[in-house]
Write an enzyme that holds these catalytic residues in place. Structure first.
Site, mmCIF file in Angstrom:
data_model
loop_
_atom_site.group_PDB
_atom_site.id
_atom_site.type_symbol
_atom_site.label_atom_id
_atom_site.label_comp_id
_atom_site.label_asym_id
_atom_site.label_seq_id
_atom_site.Cartn_x
_atom_site.Cartn_y
_atom_site.Cartn_z
ATOM 1 N N GLU A 443 36.706 13.029 -4.259
ATOM 2 C CA GLU A 443 35.638 14.061 -4.245
ATOM 3 C C GLU A 443 35.853 15.299 -3.447
ATOM 4 O OE1 GLU A 443 33.861 13.507 -6.640
ATOM 5 O OE2 GLU A 443 33.804 11.235 -6.289
HETATM 6 C C1 LIG Z 1 40.737 5.346 -5.240
HETATM 7 C C2 LIG Z 1 40.606 6.507 -5.969
HETATM 8 C C3 LIG Z 1 39.545 6.701 -6.872
HETATM 9 C C4 LIG Z 1 39.395 7.969 -7.370
HETATM 10 N N1 LIG Z 1 38.286 8.152 -8.324
HETATM 11 C C5 LIG Z 1 38.349 9.293 -8.927
HETATM 12 C C6 LIG Z 1 37.565 9.353 -10.161
HETATM 13 O O1 LIG Z 1 36.701 8.785 -10.479
HETATM 14 N N2 LIG Z 1 37.730 10.398 -10.950
HETATM 15 C C7 LIG Z 1 38.449 11.484 -10.714
HETATM 16 O O2 LIG Z 1 38.563 12.636 -11.363
HETATM 17 N N3 LIG Z 1 39.312 11.384 -9.543
HETATM 18 C C8 LIG Z 1 39.581 10.332 -8.645
HETATM 19 N N4 LIG Z 1 40.256 10.148 -7.802
HETATM 20 C C9 LIG Z 1 41.097 11.224 -7.515
HETATM 21 C C10 LIG Z 1 40.564 12.074 -6.326
HETATM 22 O O3 LIG Z 1 39.527 12.986 -6.208
HETATM 23 C C11 LIG Z 1 41.970 12.895 -5.788
HETATM 24 O O4 LIG Z 1 42.900 12.014 -5.501
HETATM 25 C C12 LIG Z 1 41.617 14.058 -4.764
HETATM 26 O O5 LIG Z 1 40.920 14.733 -5.083
HETATM 27 C C13 LIG Z 1 43.133 14.540 -4.164
HETATM 28 O O6 LIG Z 1 43.834 15.050 -5.261
HETATM 29 P P1 LIG Z 1 45.375 14.876 -5.342
HETATM 30 O O7 LIG Z 1 45.495 13.325 -5.079
HETATM 31 O O8 LIG Z 1 46.004 15.349 -6.503
HETATM 32 O O9 LIG Z 1 45.907 15.380 -3.824
HETATM 33 P P2 LIG Z 1 46.616 16.650 -3.628
HETATM 34 O O10 LIG Z 1 45.570 17.894 -4.593
HETATM 35 O O11 LIG Z 1 47.785 16.974 -4.157
HETATM 36 O O12 LIG Z 1 46.241 17.140 -2.180
HETATM 37 C C14 LIG Z 1 47.507 16.491 -1.210
HETATM 38 C C15 LIG Z 1 47.111 17.046 0.058
HETATM 39 O O13 LIG Z 1 47.120 18.435 0.013
HETATM 40 C C16 LIG Z 1 46.031 18.945 0.647
HETATM 41 N N5 LIG Z 1 45.587 20.299 -0.135
HETATM 42 C C17 LIG Z 1 45.709 20.664 -1.203
HETATM 43 N N6 LIG Z 1 45.535 21.969 -1.629
HETATM 44 C C18 LIG Z 1 45.106 22.490 -0.268
HETATM 45 C C19 LIG Z 1 44.647 23.677 0.098
HETATM 46 N N7 LIG Z 1 44.428 24.747 -0.748
HETATM 47 N N8 LIG Z 1 44.320 23.711 1.324
HETATM 48 C C20 LIG Z 1 44.594 22.773 2.212
HETATM 49 N N9 LIG Z 1 44.836 21.557 1.772
HETATM 50 C C21 LIG Z 1 45.287 21.462 0.529
HETATM 51 C C22 LIG Z 1 44.957 17.882 0.562
HETATM 52 O O14 LIG Z 1 43.852 17.999 1.327
HETATM 53 C C23 LIG Z 1 45.700 16.645 0.767
HETATM 54 O O15 LIG Z 1 45.554 16.374 2.014
HETATM 55 C C24 LIG Z 1 40.499 8.895 -7.177
HETATM 56 C C25 LIG Z 1 41.296 8.764 -6.182
HETATM 57 C C26 LIG Z 1 41.433 7.572 -5.579
HETATM 58 C C27 LIG Z 1 42.730 7.256 -4.815
#
Ligand SMILES: Cc1cc2nc3c(=O)[nH]c(=O)nc-3n(C[C@H](O)[C@H](O)[C@H](O)COP(=O)(O)OP(=O)(O)OC[C@H]3O[C@@H](n4cnc5c(N)ncnc54)[C@H](O)[C@@H]3O)c2cc1C
Length: 601
Positions: A443
């Site tokens: 989220e």
């Molecule tokens: C168990 C689990 C359940 C989930 N459930 C759902 C679901 O039901 N539906 C759904 O759609 N998704 C779901 N997700 C996905 C989740 O919402 C994402 O993993 C999350 O939003 C982070 O995205 P990412 O993994 O691509 O990380 P990334 O976007 O790659 O981020 C990696 C790191 O970079 C940082 N970062 C990225 N951009 C910036 C910026 N501009 N400034 C500063 N820091 C930044 C982030 O804070 C993070 O620390 C789930 C994930 C998990 C693990």
């Protein structure tokens, strides 16, 4: 394993005494008749019973067993989950806070939040199944066509079907602007959805007869970035004319993740292969509509932090009263025993009180946000709705990021109170750590919430959203002026409140010269904001408690404990804000000067 006992007295304190929920419901015509004090008490008592007796016993077994995906893509949830869900549906819980037009009970969403807290503390993984449905319902309610509402909403409200939120793809989570899933128009007005979504919570399971996916995808020729994303409803089974689940749609669970925690919840890769879907809201405005879902989910996730702090605190407190180790520094407190219970030791008390501050303060913050949500949805005047919407928008990233970080800290402290036993699975304390870490990630990660708060909510409104809130805090400080007992809280609160504005100005000025300053300050800014917001709530709780004692309450110990906890918060937790204040204005250079290729040699 910690035994969960719903903290009903504390819940009532926040609802009735701190936030005057009975008065709040009485002021909103849609709720005045339905959300009566008797009705609320009955719902809380029944909800507590369900959580303690049905859900809590499944928490550890769900963690051990996890979910199983079969070759045909179906998923079996842990033993007992399905049966508990059937009882939940039978009890009418999914329909509690939904519109009567679609079979709901028309009760306030804030009441649903209280039930969700108890569900969350007793078994977060299980709670995510109905939790995701709730967001899907809110999205359809606000943006769905009458036909979509007719077909899907009543089934979701009754709990017969559940919902999901399909945003994330393997290459993007935070940056949805680069998502690739495609939607192509079919001749019959529907769309063919093709692509792969990952990490989809509750994406596939055996608890309901149909699953309704709310999916972000791109139409052909859509503008690049977030302005070219549309929202679709994609059911697992296409509904028949009579509303029963019909033909299987082209969306299948390709695998489930093996993960750190929340093992009882199926985190699925969902493959959409020309799956039939229907547009929700206007073309290319999908992200705007999805924000309804995300905002519901963000407050829900804030609740995960607070509810985990409560669960961990309950376990740690019981253990600290029972476990014997060494003697109190001021002489034996239990001389008849081989050693004193560890709760006599200052450091153990520090850990327990920190957990208590976050659990009870977090509850107050989430309920405050939920109260604003009721007003946004149902208040009669546009003016009230607008003010509540602004306050809710400001509080949401604070609640989401601060409470999940605080909740995670609280669960780690819970392990520490148990010593070596905390590290051992059978006690259940390490599960809480594993289950809670995800709250800081999904989220919108803490990093993304920080940018939302400082960038979008505060600086882009030229500080207006912050000023609205600090005015409320200032008014409270003025209202207790001259009250000697309150001075210990009001003076530091007023100081933090003023400094909050000053720090914002400073960051705003430096950001005009260098935009990296916003990103560099944002984590400390958010944590500062969280500590300041909780200080306001703890000061208010102390005032309520003080007044109750002055009025000759028969529950003096309860109220004294509130004041003691507020004292601890101001003496031992709020000072952390000073460190964040210093760091947030320290400039971006120390972070940005080191070239990426020189981080390691
Ligand atoms: C168990 C689990 C359940 C989930 N459930 C759902 C679901 O039901 N539906 C759904 O759609 N998704 C779901 N997700 C996905 C989740 O919402 C994402 O993993 C999350 O939003 C982070 O995205 P990412 O993994 O691509 O990380 P990334 O976007 O790659 O981020 C990696 C790191 O970079 C940082 N970062 C990225 N951009 C910036 C910026 N501009 N400034 C500063 N820091 C930044 C982030 O804070 C993070 O620390 C789930 C994930 C998990 C693990």
């Amino acid at each position: 394993m910690p035994e969960y006992k719903a903290p009903l007295r504390d819940i009532q304190f926040v609802m009735n005494e701190l936030l005057d929920m009975p008065g709040h419901y009485a002021n909103i015509p849609a709720y005045a008749e339905v959300a009566t004090p008797d009705m609320i008490d009955a719902i809380l008592t029944e909800g507590a019973k369900f959580c303690e007796q049905e859900l809590a016993p499944l928490n550890r077994t769900g963690d051990i067993e996890g979910c199983t995906r079969h070759d045909d893509g179906s998923v079996t949830t842990p033993t007992g989950f399905k049966e508990a869900y059937a009882k939940y549906v039978e009890g009418g819980w999914p329909s509690l806070a939904h519109e009567e037009d679609h079979g709901g009970q028309g009760l306030p969403e804030s009441l649903g939040t209280v039930i969700s807290e108890m569900v969350g503390s007793s078994n977060w993984s299980w709670g995510m199944y109905p939790g995701l449905s709730h967001g899907a319902m809110n999205t359809l309610d606000l943006h769905g066509t009458p036909e979509q509402k007719h077909t899907y909403l009543s089934k979701l409200v009754s709990g017969e079907w559940t919902g999901t939120m399909c945003l994330t793809e393997s290459h993007c989570g935070s940056d949805l602007g680069i998502l690739k899933t495609k939607a192509e128009a079919n001749a019959d007005g529907s769309y063919a959805i093709t692509g792969s979504k990952i990490f989809i919570s509750a994406g596939e399971h055996d608890m309901a007869e149909n699953i309704v996916h709310i999916v972000l995808a791109r139409l052909p020729g859509a503008p690049e970035g977030t302005k070219g994303i549309s929202l679709f409803i994609v059911p697992k089974f296409l509904p028949n004319e009579d509303g029963t689940p019909g033909e299987r749609n082209g969306v299948v669970c390709g695998s489930i993740e093996h993960k750190m925690g929340i093992h009882g919840n199926a985190t699925c890769v969902m493959n959409f292969d020309g799956a039939k879907g229907w547009l929700i809201g206007p073309e290319n405005k999908g992200l705007n509509c999805m924000f309804t879902f995300m905002n519901t989910a963000r407050i829900g996730t804030a609740l995960q932090g607070a509810s985990a702090a409560e669960a961990s605190f309950q376990g740690a407190l019981a253990y600290a009263k029972d476990r014997l180790a060494m003697r109190s520094l001021t002489g034996a407190k239990a001389p008849e025993k081989a050693a004193d219970p560890i709760i006599v030791h200052p450091d153990v008390r520090r850990m327990l009180l920190t957990q208590k501050c976050f659990a009870e303060g977090g509850r107050a913050l989430v309920y405050l946000a939920a109260q604003q949500n009721d007003i946004v949805k149902k208040a009669e005047s546009e003016e009230e709705r607008k003010a509540a919407d602004e306050l809710l928008g400001f509080l949401t990233p604070i609640a989401k990021a601060f409470l999940t970080e605080a909740g995670y800290e609280a669960t780690n402290l819970g392990v520490q109170v148990f010593g070596g036993h905390g590290f051992i699975a059978e006690w259940g304390m390490e599960q809480l750590v594993r289950d809670t870490k995800i709250a800081c990630i999904y989220e919108g990660t803490t990093g993304i919430q920080e940018l939302d708060l400082l960038g979008r909510k505060v600086l882009m409104t030229q500080g207006a959203s912050l000023r609205n809130f600090t005015k409320i805090v200032h008014k409270f400080c003025q209202s207790v002026e001259g009250d000697e007992q309150m001075a210990q809280f009001a003076a530091p609160l007023a100081e933090v409140n003023k400094e909050w504005g000053d720090l914002t100005m400073k960051i705003g000025m430096t950001a005009m010269k260098n935009r990296e300053e916003v990103g560099a300050a944002s984590v400390d800014y958010l944590m500062y904001s969280g500590y300041a917001t909780l200080a306001f709530l703890w000061a208010r709780m102390a005032k309520v408690a003080q007044d109750a004692i002055a009025a000759g309450t028969s529950e003096e110990d309860f109220y004294k404990a509130k004041i003691q906890t507020a004292k601890f918060y101001f003496a031992r937790v709020l000072p952390r804000a000073k460190g964040h204040a210093a760091a947030m204005v320290a400039g971006a250079d120390s972070m940005m000067d080191l070239d990426a290729e020189h981080f390691a040699f």
